[in-house]
Design a protein around this motif. Structure first.
Motif, PDB file in Angstrom:
ATOM      1  N   GLN A 332       0.585  -1.287  -0.428  1.00 41.06           N
ATOM      2  CA  GLN A 332      -0.123   0.029  -0.418  1.00 41.06           C
ATOM      3  C   GLN A 332       0.711   1.580  -0.067  1.00 41.06           C
ATOM      4  OE1 GLN A 332      -2.695   0.176  -0.766  1.00 41.06           O
ATOM      5  NE2 GLN A 332      -3.411  -1.935  -0.931  1.00 41.06           N
ATOM      6  N   ASP A 333       1.865   1.324   0.621  1.00 42.78           N
ATOM      7  CA  ASP A 333       3.255   2.592   0.894  1.00 42.78           C
ATOM      8  C   ASP A 333       3.457   3.134  -0.238  1.00 42.78           C
ATOM      9  OD1 ASP A 333       2.637   3.318   3.594  1.00 42.78           O
ATOM     10  OD2 ASP A 333       4.093   1.148   3.839  1.00 42.78           O
ATOM     11  N   TYR A 334       3.557   1.141  -1.091  1.00 40.80           N
ATOM     12  CA  TYR A 334       4.416   1.293  -2.705  1.00 40.80           C
ATOM     13  C   TYR A 334       3.500   1.811  -3.841  1.00 40.80           C
ATOM     14  CZ  TYR A 334       6.634  -0.029  -7.200  1.00 40.80           C
ATOM     15  OH  TYR A 334       6.801   0.043  -8.419  1.00 40.80           O
ATOM     16  N   LEU A 335       2.063   1.813  -3.674  1.00 41.93           N
ATOM     17  CA  LEU A 335       1.322   2.242  -4.560  1.00 41.93           C
ATOM     18  C   LEU A 335       1.204   3.998  -4.076  1.00 41.93           C
ATOM     19  CD1 LEU A 335      -1.640  -0.943  -3.993  1.00 41.93           C
ATOM     20  CD2 LEU A 335       0.295  -0.124  -5.949  1.00 41.93           C
ATOM     21  N   SER A 336       0.530   4.277  -2.964  1.00 40.60           N
ATOM     22  CA  SER A 336       0.203   5.974  -2.612  1.00 40.60           C
ATOM     23  C   SER A 336       1.556   6.262  -3.105  1.00 40.60           C
ATOM     24  CB  SER A 336       0.362   5.588  -1.046  1.00 40.60           C
ATOM     25  OG  SER A 336      -0.273   5.150  -0.283  1.00 40.60           O
ATOM     26  N   PHE A 337       3.041   5.874  -2.705  1.00 44.03           N
ATOM     27  CA  PHE A 337       4.385   6.435  -3.874  1.00 44.03           C
ATOM     28  C   PHE A 337       3.904   6.755  -5.413  1.00 44.03           C
ATOM     29  CE2 PHE A 337       8.780   6.074  -5.599  1.00 44.03           C
ATOM     30  CZ  PHE A 337       9.100   7.458  -5.215  1.00 44.03           C
TER      31      PHE A 337
END
Length: 432
Positions: A332-337
């Motif tokens: 999810q952090d990767y997708l947000s980035f």
């Protein structure tokens, strides 16, 4: 309960489940017994109201949903077991109510099944085979990595900082003259050329000397994680406290023996060449097998249900998620980035998933058509190899094996037989 199955469109099967009046009445009674505790009826303690009283208050169909769900869940699995020789079911069913009356109910489930694949040909084709040879430069690169891992840090005082050096710095960052969170540090060790800092920062530190202070002008990327800094120009006041370089050890037989266990440099090179060649052979074999499947798939047809594609996408995304976890990141952090949604992220793997599923279907079909199997003698031979590697007898080793290990070994043997068969029955060539 009676059931019928009928092939439907797009690799699905229509399963019809019919329940008579007595079965339907019993299902409602069971639903009442399981759920009556949640109904509050005046004049009755909670959970003690008769079924007909609850129906009068909440409506005749108050127990229908639970009764239908129970009927389906109790019987659907049994139907799948009975039909398992005829169909391979994939994905969850789409369930609807076709009939609902006092004398019985009829439920319909549309469920995806593994499709038949039509293969025009898998013999007599001209297919590219891959072969990779390890180059001297690759062996030298491995040697250099050993030297680098064993390098000694030495303080540099007679030259400016260069890429590869470790600089100890103090820095203070500002945007429009105002400091920002995380933009200040003292005594920070930075390896120049590592890409640890935002683009442009490390390049401007290259060339600085010990004791020198300099303003480093950079611009934060548009996709920077801190919202207030995205795309902003910043100035870092940087002071170099110390510069350290790497002093590589001499490449001698003594060093190699201590660092790697090989007796001589030449022995390490030979061992490294063998290891790298094995890796190259595995890559070449994987590329060749993929080349074979792509050649067959070019003349194959299958109506692949979306459920199989979605399941393959699940597998691809899960593998990617594991890779992120090893790096200390969450999906999810990767997708947000990346400023993307999980749905859009999954969509980019749609074509790859379709290709993977088609290849799997081709493999299954040819194995079936050619009647390829793993004999018990072949399985025992593979298990014996594993047993020998841990210095155990075959019988002793087999006692502690999980049934899934045997399944994996059988599958591996059959897949090996498949590609050996395909290589032998097609014209394989290596491009010059």
């Amino acid at each position: 309960m009676k059931h019928t199955t009928k092939a439907a469109e797009k690799s699905t099967v229509k399963i019809t489940l019919k329940f008579d009046g007595e079965e339907w009445k019993a299902a409602q009674q069971n639903a009442y017994l399981k759920t009556r505790g949640k109904f509050a009826i005046n004049g009755f303690r909670k959970g003690k109201a008769p079924k007909n009283v609850i129906e009068n208050v909440y409506g005749k169909g108050v127990f229908y949903e639970d009764a239908l769900n129970n009927l389906f869940s109790e019987n659907y699995g049994k139907v799948l077991d009975k039909e398992s020789k005829k169909y391979t079911f994939v994905g969850d069913p789409d369930v609807s109510v076709e009939k609902l009356e006092d004398d019985g109910v009829t439920l319909v489930a549309i469920v995806a099944v593994k499709p038949e694949v039509k293969i025009s040909s898998y013999k007599g084709m001209k297919i590219q085979q891959f072969a990779y040879t390890v180059k001297d430069e690759e062996i030298e690169a491995e040697l250099n990595r050993v030297l680098d891992r064993n390098a000694r840090k030495v303080e540099i005082t007679d030259r400016a900082a260069a890429n590869g050096d470790i600089v100890n710095i103090d820095f203070v960052g500002t945007v429009d003259g105002v400091k920002f969170d995380g933009g200040e540090a003292q005594g920070f060790d930075l390896t120049l050329g590592s890409g640890q800092f935002i683009p442009g920062f490390e390049d401007q530190v290259v060339g600085m000397n010990v004791g020198e202070t300099k303003d480093v002008n950079v611009t934060f990327p548009e996709n920077y994680q801190a919202e207030n800094l995205k795309g902003k120009a910043a100035v870092f006041a940087v002071t170099v406290n110390k510069i350290q370089g790497k002093e590589l050890p001499d490449l001698t037989d003594e060093f190699i023996k201590e660092a790697t266990g090989s007796e001589t440099v030449e022995a390490y090179k030979a061992k490294t060449a063998e290891r790298l060649q094995k890796q190259a052979d595995r890559r070449a074999n994987d590329a060749t097998e993929n080349s074979i499947l792509e050649a067959i798939a070019a003349n194959a047809e299958a109506e692949i249900p979306q459920a199989m594609i979605d399941r393959e996408i699940d597998s691809i995304v899960q593998k990617f998620e594991y890779q992120l976890m090893y790096q200390g990141l969450k999906l999810q952090d990767y997708l947000s980035f990346l400023k993307t949604t999980e749905a859009d992220f999954r969509k980019q793997y749609e074509d790859q998933a379709k290709k993977n599923v088609m290849h799997q279907l081709i493999i299954s079909q040819i194995i079936k058509d050619e009647n390829l199997e793993a004999t018990e003698e072949e399985v025992d031979a593979k298990v014996a190899e594993q047993a020998a590697s841990v210095e155990k007898s075959l019988e002793e080793y087999k006692k502690n094996m999980d049934p899934r290990q045997f399944d994996y070994i059988r599958s591996d043997i059959v897949i090996t037989k498949l590609f050996d068969f395909l290589k032998a029955n097609n014209e394989m060539y290596v491009e010059a």
